[in-house]
Write a protein that holds these residues in place. Sequence first.
Motif, PDB file in Angstrom:
ATOM      1  N   GLN A 130     -27.805 -39.110  35.313  1.00 58.26           N
ATOM      2  CA  GLN A 130     -29.034 -39.879  35.419  1.00 58.26           C
ATOM      3  C   GLN A 130     -30.149 -39.137  34.697  1.00 58.26           C
ATOM      4  O   GLN A 130     -30.492 -38.011  35.065  1.00 58.26           O
ATOM      5  CB  GLN A 130     -29.413 -40.116  36.886  1.00 58.26           C
ATOM      6  CG  GLN A 130     -28.506 -41.104  37.592  1.00 58.26           C
ATOM      7  CD  GLN A 130     -29.083 -41.601  38.899  1.00 58.26           C
ATOM      8  OE1 GLN A 130     -30.294 -41.568  39.122  1.00 58.26           O
ATOM      9  NE2 GLN A 130     -28.211 -42.072  39.785  1.00 58.26           N
ATOM     10  N   PHE A 131     -30.677 -39.777  33.672  1.00 55.39           N
ATOM     11  CA  PHE A 131     -31.765 -39.188  32.893  1.00 55.39           C
ATOM     12  C   PHE A 131     -33.103 -39.511  33.565  1.00 55.39           C
ATOM     13  O   PHE A 131     -33.393 -40.677  33.854  1.00 55.39           O
ATOM     14  CB  PHE A 131     -31.756 -39.734  31.465  1.00 55.39           C
ATOM     15  CG  PHE A 131     -30.539 -39.331  30.671  1.00 55.39           C
ATOM     16  CD1 PHE A 131     -30.525 -38.148  29.946  1.00 55.39           C
ATOM     17  CD2 PHE A 131     -29.407 -40.129  30.660  1.00 55.39           C
ATOM     18  CE1 PHE A 131     -29.409 -37.772  29.209  1.00 55.39           C
ATOM     19  CE2 PHE A 131     -28.282 -39.769  29.932  1.00 55.39           C
ATOM     20  CZ  PHE A 131     -28.284 -38.593  29.209  1.00 55.39           C
ATOM     21  N   PHE A 132     -33.905 -38.496  33.793  1.00 52.28           N
ATOM     22  CA  PHE A 132     -35.203 -38.661  34.440  1.00 52.28           C
ATOM     23  C   PHE A 132     -36.191 -39.267  33.453  1.00 52.28           C
ATOM     24  O   PHE A 132     -36.438 -38.719  32.382  1.00 52.28           O
ATOM     25  CB  PHE A 132     -35.708 -37.300  34.942  1.00 52.28           C
ATOM     26  CG  PHE A 132     -37.008 -37.375  35.684  1.00 52.28           C
ATOM     27  CD1 PHE A 132     -37.024 -37.557  37.054  1.00 52.28           C
ATOM     28  CD2 PHE A 132     -38.223 -37.276  35.013  1.00 52.28           C
ATOM     29  CE1 PHE A 132     -38.233 -37.623  37.751  1.00 52.28           C
ATOM     30  CE2 PHE A 132     -39.426 -37.338  35.692  1.00 52.28           C
ATOM     31  CZ  PHE A 132     -39.425 -37.528  37.065  1.00 52.28           C
ATOM     32  N   ILE A 133     -36.745 -40.420  33.805  1.00 46.11           N
ATOM     33  CA  ILE A 133     -37.814 -41.043  33.015  1.00 46.11           C
ATOM     34  C   ILE A 133     -39.132 -40.910  33.757  1.00 46.11           C
ATOM     35  O   ILE A 133     -40.138 -40.506  33.179  1.00 46.11           O
ATOM     36  CB  ILE A 133     -37.485 -42.522  32.731  1.00 46.11           C
ATOM     37  CG1 ILE A 133     -36.173 -42.621  31.928  1.00 46.11           C
ATOM     38  CG2 ILE A 133     -38.629 -43.190  31.969  1.00 46.11           C
ATOM     39  CD1 ILE A 133     -35.702 -44.040  31.688  1.00 46.11           C
ATOM     40  N   SER A 134     -39.117 -41.281  35.042  1.00 50.90           N
ATOM     41  CA  SER A 134     -40.265 -41.075  35.912  1.00 50.90           C
ATOM     42  C   SER A 134     -39.752 -41.024  37.345  1.00 50.90           C
ATOM     43  O   SER A 134     -38.553 -41.181  37.587  1.00 50.90           O
ATOM     44  CB  SER A 134     -41.287 -42.213  35.748  1.00 50.90           C
ATOM     45  OG  SER A 134     -40.778 -43.420  36.301  1.00 50.90           O
ATOM     46  N   GLU A 135     -40.642 -40.799  38.307  1.00 57.24           N
ATOM     47  CA  GLU A 135     -40.220 -40.755  39.703  1.00 57.24           C
ATOM     48  C   GLU A 135     -39.625 -42.091  40.153  1.00 57.24           C
ATOM     49  O   GLU A 135     -38.801 -42.142  41.063  1.00 57.24           O
ATOM     50  CB  GLU A 135     -41.399 -40.386  40.606  1.00 57.24           C
ATOM     51  CG  GLU A 135     -41.849 -38.946  40.489  1.00 57.24           C
ATOM     52  CD  GLU A 135     -40.797 -37.961  40.988  1.00 57.24           C
ATOM     53  OE1 GLU A 135     -39.884 -38.386  41.728  1.00 57.24           O
ATOM     54  OE2 GLU A 135     -40.876 -36.778  40.619  1.00 57.24           O
ATOM     55  N   GLN A 136     -40.024 -43.165  39.512  1.00 54.34           N
ATOM     56  CA  GLN A 136     -39.550 -44.498  39.908  1.00 54.34           C
ATOM     57  C   GLN A 136     -38.498 -45.071  38.966  1.00 54.34           C
ATOM     58  O   GLN A 136     -37.949 -46.138  39.231  1.00 54.34           O
ATOM     59  CB  GLN A 136     -40.729 -45.496  39.976  1.00 54.34           C
ATOM     60  CG  GLN A 136     -41.660 -45.295  41.150  1.00 54.34           C
ATOM     61  CD  GLN A 136     -42.563 -44.078  40.967  1.00 54.34           C
ATOM     62  OE1 GLN A 136     -43.066 -43.838  39.871  1.00 54.34           O
ATOM     63  NE2 GLN A 136     -42.750 -43.315  42.032  1.00 54.34           N
TER      64      GLN A 136
END
Length: 208
Positions: free
Chosen positions: A154-160
């Motif tokens: 899972q690539f982090f884009i934002s907290e949501q």
Amino acid sequence: MNVKPLITWGLSLALFASPVVADVSIAPFAGFRASSSIDIESSGTNTKDQIRFEDTVSQGLALNFDLQEAGKQGELYFGRQQTSAKLDNGLFAPGTESIDITIYQLQFGGLYFPGGKTYGGFASGVLGVTRLEPNNSAFDTHHRIALSLGGGYQFFISEQLRLRLDLRGVYTALDSGGSVFCSGGCKLTYSSSGYLQVEAGAGLVLRF
């Protein structure tokens, strides 16, 4: 197929599976499935054959909720694939060379992130039911136990928002000697204990 009761049951199970539920995420996904063959035989002549599913696209939804222990999530997985089944050497019924089939999976299990976060690499494991539903009502529908194991990132884009990539193996157990998709009198039976599908998928994770 009316899947609403199955999804309602699965969501209820997910909500009560853990005493502590933090953030919840929903991840619609699209993917591609490749399948192994299924060994069968004719009960009248003991003639052996194989059923092969066409490799096609799949789609579905994964619902996750954070557990109390960091890096662990519960998961409810719903998948769907439209494909066709064909015998190597024979017919399912007179004049019927192949059957269009919709394959559904409803499974429950979890994700594990070794880093203790809710993004990065993960391993997954879920258990539930596979529904094999011929699009022609003259042929039987089958429900079988299924197990999925896999992993992804899972690539982090934002907290949501995250981008999720998955690779999973879906094993569906079969009753050796049980009937195959039948129209009227059934002359074909499973001679294998199950079959494996491999699914590669991608989707956006929305966290609430």
